[in-house]
Motif scaffolding. Structure first.
Motif, mmCIF file in Angstrom:
data_model
loop_
_atom_site.group_PDB
_atom_site.id
_atom_site.type_symbol
_atom_site.label_atom_id
_atom_site.label_comp_id
_atom_site.label_asym_id
_atom_site.label_seq_id
_atom_site.Cartn_x
_atom_site.Cartn_y
_atom_site.Cartn_z
ATOM 1 N N ARG A 168 0.841 -1.202 0.000
ATOM 2 C CA ARG A 168 0.000 0.000 0.000
ATOM 3 C C ARG A 168 0.877 1.253 0.000
ATOM 4 O O ARG A 168 1.902 1.307 0.707
ATOM 5 N N VAL A 169 0.457 2.245 -0.760
ATOM 6 C CA VAL A 169 1.239 3.468 -0.898
ATOM 7 C C VAL A 169 0.331 4.682 -0.717
ATOM 8 O O VAL A 169 -0.897 4.580 -0.750
ATOM 9 N N GLU A 170 0.970 5.820 -0.512
ATOM 10 C CA GLU A 170 0.233 7.076 -0.446
ATOM 11 C C GLU A 170 -0.184 7.508 -1.847
ATOM 12 O O GLU A 170 0.416 7.102 -2.843
ATOM 13 N N GLY A 171 -1.173 8.360 -1.902
ATOM 14 C CA GLY A 171 -1.586 8.928 -3.180
ATOM 15 C C GLY A 171 -0.719 10.121 -3.557
ATOM 16 O O GLY A 171 0.240 10.464 -2.843
ATOM 17 N N PRO A 172 -1.044 10.775 -4.663
ATOM 18 C CA PRO A 172 -0.255 11.929 -5.101
ATOM 19 C C PRO A 172 -0.492 13.172 -4.256
ATOM 20 O O PRO A 172 0.110 14.216 -4.494
ATOM 21 N N GLY A 173 -1.364 13.091 -3.258
ATOM 22 C CA GLY A 173 -1.666 14.245 -2.421
ATOM 23 C C GLY A 173 -3.080 14.735 -2.683
ATOM 24 O O GLY A 173 -3.676 14.447 -3.721
ATOM 25 N N PRO A 174 -3.656 15.483 -1.726
ATOM 26 C CA PRO A 174 -5.030 15.947 -1.885
ATOM 27 C C PRO A 174 -5.177 17.125 -2.828
ATOM 28 O O PRO A 174 -6.297 17.555 -3.104
ATOM 29 N N GLY A 175 -4.062 17.671 -3.320
ATOM 30 C CA GLY A 175 -4.148 18.754 -4.303
ATOM 31 C C GLY A 175 -4.195 20.126 -3.663
ATOM 32 O O GLY A 175 -3.945 20.306 -2.462
ATOM 33 N N ALA A 176 -4.536 21.104 -4.473
ATOM 34 C CA ALA A 176 -4.599 22.492 -4.016
ATOM 35 C C ALA A 176 -5.772 23.188 -4.688
ATOM 36 O O ALA A 176 -6.207 22.796 -5.773
ATOM 37 N N ASP A 177 -6.280 24.193 -4.012
ATOM 38 C CA ASP A 177 -7.351 25.021 -4.576
ATOM 39 C C ASP A 177 -6.756 26.287 -5.171
ATOM 40 O O ASP A 177 -5.719 26.792 -4.705
ATOM 41 N N LEU A 178 -7.420 26.811 -6.189
ATOM 42 C CA LEU A 178 -7.020 28.066 -6.820
ATOM 43 C C LEU A 178 -8.277 28.776 -7.285
ATOM 44 O O LEU A 178 -9.131 28.157 -7.936
ATOM 45 N N PRO A 179 -8.439 30.051 -6.941
ATOM 46 C CA PRO A 179 -9.629 30.764 -7.405
ATOM 47 C C PRO A 179 -9.687 30.830 -8.923
ATOM 48 O O PRO A 179 -8.663 30.863 -9.610
ATOM 49 N N ASP A 188 -3.018 35.307 -10.575
ATOM 50 C CA ASP A 188 -2.551 36.242 -9.547
ATOM 51 C C ASP A 188 -2.606 35.660 -8.139
ATOM 52 O O ASP A 188 -1.902 36.129 -7.249
ATOM 53 N N ASP A 189 -3.451 34.666 -7.909
ATOM 54 C CA ASP A 189 -3.623 34.117 -6.563
ATOM 55 C C ASP A 189 -2.665 32.959 -6.306
ATOM 56 O O ASP A 189 -2.232 32.265 -7.232
ATOM 57 N N ASP A 190 -2.356 32.752 -5.044
ATOM 58 C CA ASP A 190 -1.503 31.630 -4.641
ATOM 59 C C ASP A 190 -2.325 30.349 -4.566
ATOM 60 O O ASP A 190 -3.527 30.371 -4.290
ATOM 61 N N LEU A 191 -1.659 29.235 -4.799
ATOM 62 C CA LEU A 191 -2.276 27.939 -4.585
ATOM 63 C C LEU A 191 -2.495 27.718 -3.087
ATOM 64 O O LEU A 191 -1.641 28.084 -2.272
ATOM 65 N N VAL A 192 -3.627 27.105 -2.741
ATOM 66 C CA VAL A 192 -3.924 26.818 -1.337
ATOM 67 C C VAL A 192 -3.978 25.305 -1.173
ATOM 68 O O VAL A 192 -4.941 24.660 -1.621
ATOM 69 N N PRO A 193 -2.944 24.687 -0.578
ATOM 70 C CA PRO A 193 -2.948 23.228 -0.430
ATOM 71 C C PRO A 193 -4.152 22.754 0.382
ATOM 72 O O PRO A 193 -4.533 23.371 1.376
ATOM 73 N N VAL A 194 -4.753 21.676 -0.071
ATOM 74 C CA VAL A 194 -5.887 21.085 0.629
ATOM 75 C C VAL A 194 -5.351 20.136 1.697
ATOM 76 O O VAL A 194 -4.422 19.355 1.444
#
Length: 320
Positions: free
Chosen positions: A169-180, A306-312
């Motif tokens: 079993r392994v971790e996934g690629p991550g929950p991602g990030a939000d961007l407006p 213009d906005d920063d990525l917001v990690p989930v």
């Protein structure tokens, strides 16, 4: 016999001219040779890139399918499935303990990634791949499901695919990030662009009206065959499908021919089973004869630059 000076000069000039002509001939032949190479490159028989690419694709499909089948066999395997386990991987008895009943219930196994890890074996006779398979798994049928990823190492050879070990079993690629998104202007229902979008969405999704009334001649949009219907209000009256339209910039009331605007429509509709479904439609509008028309459905919404990525935040993590 002696030759006078006039003829001596003429012979010298002739020899020089011949030498120059020979040089030009050699250069010309070389150029023609180069031209021949270029000509063959441009117009000759092309190299066959399709066959090797298809072979690689087919090999990847076989390896991925094998790993997917093995996960479906190995995870819920019981003592009665020892033979099936042996069909995927060779494991000595002391490292293989199987339950009498399935330890997990899985569904929807899908290939997440297949990666070539290198050549192995004597004379590089084998190729090693890692295949990540995602599954929905439950402890029992009625338990809540979770998504889990497992890696299956697969050895590919002329004998076929074979797992080199049990999966892990392994971790996934991550929950991602939000961007407006980049849509900043909210349109009013009285805006012509809003009305065109609302009419198009209604015709496109429910078959209410003609799609051709709202689209440009080159849009290639014709409707989905009415897979949805309008939500009804408390009095049983249909409500508009479009709940909001936002735009990159406020569209002009009377657009010039060829002028474009990008908008995003928020939609709430009902399935045939009367279940609400929420959709968003990124659209490009184009001015035609002083009116807005839908020129196409964009492949993705316009995102901010213009906005920063917001990690989930992942499970058990606080949102940063």
């Amino acid at each position: 016999m002696r030759i006078n000076n006039t003829w001596t000069e003429r012979i010298a000039k002739s020899q020089a001219s011949s030498l120059r002509a020979g040089r030009y001939l050699l250069i010309g032949l070389a150029a023609l040779g180069g031209l021949n190479v270029v000509w063959n490159f441009l117009f000759g028989q092309p190299d066959d890139f399709i066959t090797p690419a298809r072979q690689v694709q087919n090999k990847g499909a076989v390896i991925s399918s094998f790993a997917q089948d093995c996960i479906s066999t190995l995870l819920p395997a019981t003592t009665a499935d020892a033979g099936s386990v042996a069909g995927c991987v060779t494991v000595d008895g002391q490292n293989l303990r199987l339950p009498s009943t399935p330890g997990v219930v899985i569904s929807a196994p899908t290939v997440v990634a297949t990666t070539f890890e290198g050549y192995v074996g004597k004379d590089d006779a084998g190729e090693l791949f890692s295949v990540v398979i995602g599954v929905n798994e439950r402890a029992y049928d009625s338990a809540p499901q979770t998504r889990a990823l497992y890696c299956v190492p697969v050895l590919w050879s002329k004998f076929g695919p074979r797992a080199t070990s049990l999966p892990f079993r392994v971790e996934g690629p991550g929950p991602g990030a939000d961007l407006p998104m980049a849509y900043r202007a909210t349109l009013g229902q009285a805006d012509q662009a809003y009305q065109v979008v609302a009419g198009f969405i209604s015709a496109y999704l429910t078959g209410s009206g003609e799609v051709s009334r709202y689209v440009t001649a080159d849009s290639m949009l014709s409707g989905l065959g009415a897979p949805y219907q309008n939500v009804l209000d408390s009095y049983g009256r249909p409500t508009p499908l479009v709940t909001q339209v936002v735009a990159l910039n406020p569209p002009t009331a009377v657009p010039a021919d060829g002028q474009t605007a990008r908008v995003l429509a928020h939609v709430t509709a009902l399935t045939p089973q009367f279940a609400p479904v929420n959709l968003t439609y990124p659209l490009t509008l184009r001015g035609v004869g002083g009116h807005w028309s839908v020129a196409g459905i964009d492949p993705a919404p316009a995102m901010s630059h213009d906005d920063d990525l917001v990690p989930v935040a992942g499970p058990g993590q606080a949102r940063r």
